[in-house]
Design an enzyme around this catalytic site. Structure first.
Site, PDB file in Angstrom:
ATOM      1  N   TYR A  51       0.837  -1.193   0.000  1.00 26.68           N
ATOM      2  CA  TYR A  51       0.000   0.000   0.000  1.00 26.68           C
ATOM      3  C   TYR A  51       0.876   1.249   0.000  1.00 26.68           C
ATOM      4  O   TYR A  51       2.087   1.196   0.256  1.00 26.68           O
ATOM      5  CB  TYR A  51      -0.926  -0.014   1.218  1.00 26.68           C
ATOM      6  CG  TYR A  51      -2.097   0.930   1.114  1.00 26.68           C
ATOM      7  CD1 TYR A  51      -2.978   0.855   0.054  1.00 26.68           C
ATOM      8  CD2 TYR A  51      -2.317   1.902   2.089  1.00 26.68           C
ATOM      9  CE1 TYR A  51      -4.065   1.719  -0.044  1.00 26.68           C
ATOM     10  CE2 TYR A  51      -3.397   2.763   1.999  1.00 26.68           C
ATOM     11  CZ  TYR A  51      -4.262   2.673   0.934  1.00 26.68           C
ATOM     12  OH  TYR A  51      -5.322   3.538   0.833  1.00 26.68           O
TER      13      TYR A  51
ATOM     14  N   SER B 221     -18.371  -2.765  -7.244  1.00 26.08           N
ATOM     15  CA  SER B 221     -17.629  -2.596  -5.991  1.00 26.08           C
ATOM     16  C   SER B 221     -18.409  -1.734  -5.017  1.00 26.08           C
ATOM     17  O   SER B 221     -19.451  -1.154  -5.363  1.00 26.08           O
ATOM     18  CB  SER B 221     -16.271  -1.947  -6.270  1.00 26.08           C
ATOM     19  OG  SER B 221     -16.459  -0.604  -6.715  1.00 26.08           O
TER      20      SER B 221
ATOM     21  N   ARG C 209     -20.259 -12.436 -15.276  1.00 29.26           N
ATOM     22  CA  ARG C 209     -20.295 -13.542 -14.321  1.00 29.26           C
ATOM     23  C   ARG C 209     -20.173 -14.875 -15.060  1.00 29.26           C
ATOM     24  O   ARG C 209     -19.937 -14.930 -16.272  1.00 29.26           O
ATOM     25  CB  ARG C 209     -21.592 -13.492 -13.516  1.00 29.26           C
ATOM     26  CG  ARG C 209     -21.609 -12.590 -12.286  1.00 29.26           C
ATOM     27  CD  ARG C 209     -20.463 -11.676 -12.178  1.00 29.26           C
ATOM     28  NE  ARG C 209     -20.371 -11.019 -10.877  1.00 29.26           N
ATOM     29  CZ  ARG C 209     -19.530 -10.038 -10.602  1.00 29.26           C
ATOM     30  NH1 ARG C 209     -18.710  -9.587 -11.537  1.00 29.26           N
ATOM     31  NH2 ARG C 209     -19.477  -9.494  -9.404  1.00 29.26           N
TER      32      ARG C 209
ATOM     33  N   TYR D 269      -8.656   5.783  -8.553  1.00 27.64           N
ATOM     34  CA  TYR D 269      -8.608   5.554  -7.116  1.00 27.64           C
ATOM     35  C   TYR D 269      -8.223   4.119  -6.776  1.00 27.64           C
ATOM     36  O   TYR D 269      -8.217   3.726  -5.609  1.00 27.64           O
ATOM     37  CB  TYR D 269      -9.954   5.899  -6.473  1.00 27.64           C
ATOM     38  CG  TYR D 269     -11.113   5.016  -6.882  1.00 27.64           C
ATOM     39  CD1 TYR D 269     -11.513   3.951  -6.067  1.00 27.64           C
ATOM     40  CD2 TYR D 269     -11.812   5.240  -8.063  1.00 27.64           C
ATOM     41  CE1 TYR D 269     -12.577   3.142  -6.438  1.00 27.64           C
ATOM     42  CE2 TYR D 269     -12.873   4.438  -8.431  1.00 27.64           C
ATOM     43  CZ  TYR D 269     -13.257   3.389  -7.613  1.00 27.64           C
ATOM     44  OH  TYR D 269     -14.308   2.584  -7.983  1.00 27.64           O
ATOM     45  N   GLY D 270      -7.887   3.333  -7.787  1.00 27.41           N
ATOM     46  CA  GLY D 270      -7.477   1.949  -7.572  1.00 27.41           C
ATOM     47  C   GLY D 270      -6.831   1.403  -8.823  1.00 27.41           C
ATOM     48  O   GLY D 270      -6.857   2.036  -9.893  1.00 27.41           O
ATOM     49  N   GLY D 271      -6.236   0.215  -8.712  1.00 33.28           N
ATOM     50  CA  GLY D 271      -5.553  -0.404  -9.849  1.00 33.28           C
ATOM     51  C   GLY D 271      -5.690  -1.910  -9.817  1.00 33.28           C
ATOM     52  O   GLY D 271      -4.700  -2.630  -9.727  1.00 33.28           O
TER      53      GLY D 271
ATOM     54  N   LEU E   5      -8.503   8.497  -0.558  1.00 31.13           N
ATOM     55  CA  LEU E   5      -9.396   8.887   0.524  1.00 31.13           C
ATOM     56  C   LEU E   5      -8.635   9.205   1.798  1.00 31.13           C
ATOM     57  O   LEU E   5      -8.972  10.160   2.512  1.00 31.13           O
ATOM     58  CB  LEU E   5     -10.417   7.776   0.787  1.00 31.13           C
ATOM     59  CG  LEU E   5     -11.406   8.059   1.922  1.00 31.13           C
ATOM     60  CD1 LEU E   5     -12.418   9.112   1.503  1.00 31.13           C
ATOM     61  CD2 LEU E   5     -12.110   6.781   2.371  1.00 31.13           C
TER      62      LEU E   5
END
Length: 412
Positions: free
Chosen positions: A105, A217, A241, A316-318, A343
């Site tokens: 992180y 998410s 799915r 905001y993510g990978g 955040l």
């Protein structure tokens, strides 16, 4: 309960900003059941008023299944001025928590022997709701029975009890809420709230469009619902799915939350997608103004290509672990902006804004306007074995999840 004794100066020297690494149980609280009555229960106590606490800890980076340990420790009935004794009601398990344990992180925690571990350790977890079971003074801003959440990140929430400085927690109104709702309101919902509000220029207005990947998410679901409440229209990308029926079921579920359109990644990356977007957004002078990216790679590029002039891609993510490439033509000719959102940085810089945002979200939950994220509750009582807790953490990043993992505390 007897009045609180003050520590001697020598004993008090051990308390500092790291005070939140400690914790202890006390006498009355509640059992974290999502529905039903709340009843006081007795908690573990030792001789001379000491109380017993348990914490998940790790002393080195690695996979949760390899490094997490359950540590038992005792807490003195005396604690320093301006502190509050907390009992954990519910604490969520977020992917960022797992990444922190793995050492991947963006911020590294401080290892400490404060709670008596044989090696300097860290208590993981950032999102939880606690009940105040005692305070060092009646003059504090929180009282016994109040519910509180951590004011900043790095609090360490995967434990039965905590001793914290008054300034390390924020009081929340517990009326009309259960612990799981309160414990999942300030990571995913706050992320969605701030990205929708803070990055489009000019700000999104009723009728404007945004697009996001990872729409199933916690952040994605929150963005869909907030967008619906604020009059925004959305295009939402999900992974297909195992069967067409299950994929359609997911699409229908997100549509019921307020999604305008839901597409699979294959549909999203197809040549036909550009024409689909043009048809959906026809009549929108500015096109899609905001893209929210938690995947990276080709998915992020495709989001950027769908935006109108001056649009913004907020990462905001990978999840794909692939870099976000910046197409030169989009930068020059369409002035697409690429930004990041973390955040933790926002919340730690502006605690007052965090408090306002969390309270607004909790009000929406009370009013029935914002639906809980699906959760998988993991009961944590005094007898719960280490392996059960460790496996719940390890499974957070594995495959399709039925919901967000949440430790729900019973008799501790």
């Amino acid at each position: 309960m007897n009045s609180i004794k003050r520590l001697s100066p020598a004993a008090a020297r051990g308390t500092s900003a790291l005070l939140r690494q400690a914790g202890r149980p006390q006498q009355t609280s509640t059992t974290a059941q999502r529905l039903g009555a709340w009843e006081p229960v007795r908690h573990k106590s030792g001789p001379y008023g000491y109380t017993q606490a348990k914490s998940l800890v790790y002393s080195k980076y690695g996979e949760p299944k390899d490094v997490l340990k359950l540590h038992t420790h005792s807490i003195s009935p005396s604690f320093p001025q301006s502190t509050v004794l907390l009992r954990t009601l519910a604490s969520s398990i977020n992917p960022a928590d797992v990444n922190t344990i793995q050492g991947t992180y963006g911020v590294k925690p401080t290892f400490s022997p404060l709670i008596g571990t044989t090696e300097p350790s860290v208590i993981p977890g950032n999102e939880a709701v606690f009940e105040v079971v005692n305070v060092s003074s009646p003059d504090l801003k929180v009282s016994r029975g109040d519910w509180v959440i951590p004011a900043k990140t790095g609090f360490g929430t995967w434990r039965t009890h905590a001793l914290a400085l008054e300034g390390d927690v924020l009081r929340v109104n517990k009326q009309g809420l259960n612990p799981t709702q309160a414990a999942t309101a300030f990571v995913n919902p706050c992320s969605a709230y701030r990205m929708l509000r803070d990055f489009a220029e000019p700000a999104l207005r009723e009728g404007d469009w945004f697009i996001q990947n990872g729409a199933n998410s916690g952040v994605g679901r929150a963005a869909i619902q907030l967008g619906r409440l604020w009059g925004y229209r959305s295009i939402n990308v999900v992974r297909a799915r195992d069967s067409p029926e299950k994929t359609q079921e997911l699409k229908d579920e997100l549509a019921a939350l307020g999604a305008t359109h839901v597409v699979t990644e294959d549909e999203f990356l197809s040549r036909e997608f550009k024409d689909m977007v043009a048809q959906w957004t026809r009549g929108s002078r500015e096109g899609i103004k905001l893209g929210m990216n938690c995947v990276g790679g080709k998915s992020a590029q495709t989001i950027a290509k769908t935006l109108g002039p001056g649009g913004a891609v907020v990462t905001y993510g990978g999840m794909s672990r692939q870099p976000v490439a910046l197409p030169t033509g989009l930068l020059i000719f369409k002035n697409i902006r690429f930004l990041g959102f973390w955040l933790s940085r926002w919340a730690d810089r502006d605690v007052a804004a965090k408090e306002r945002t969390v309270n607004e979200i909790l009000d929406l939950i009370r009013e029935g306007k914002f639906k809980d994220v699906p959760t998988v509750e993991v009961p944590w009582s005094w007898e719960t074995e280490e392996g059960v807790l460790r496996d719940a953490v390890q499974g957070t990043l594995e495959g399709f999840r039925a919901g967000k993992g949440v430790f729900v505390f019973g008799e501790t």
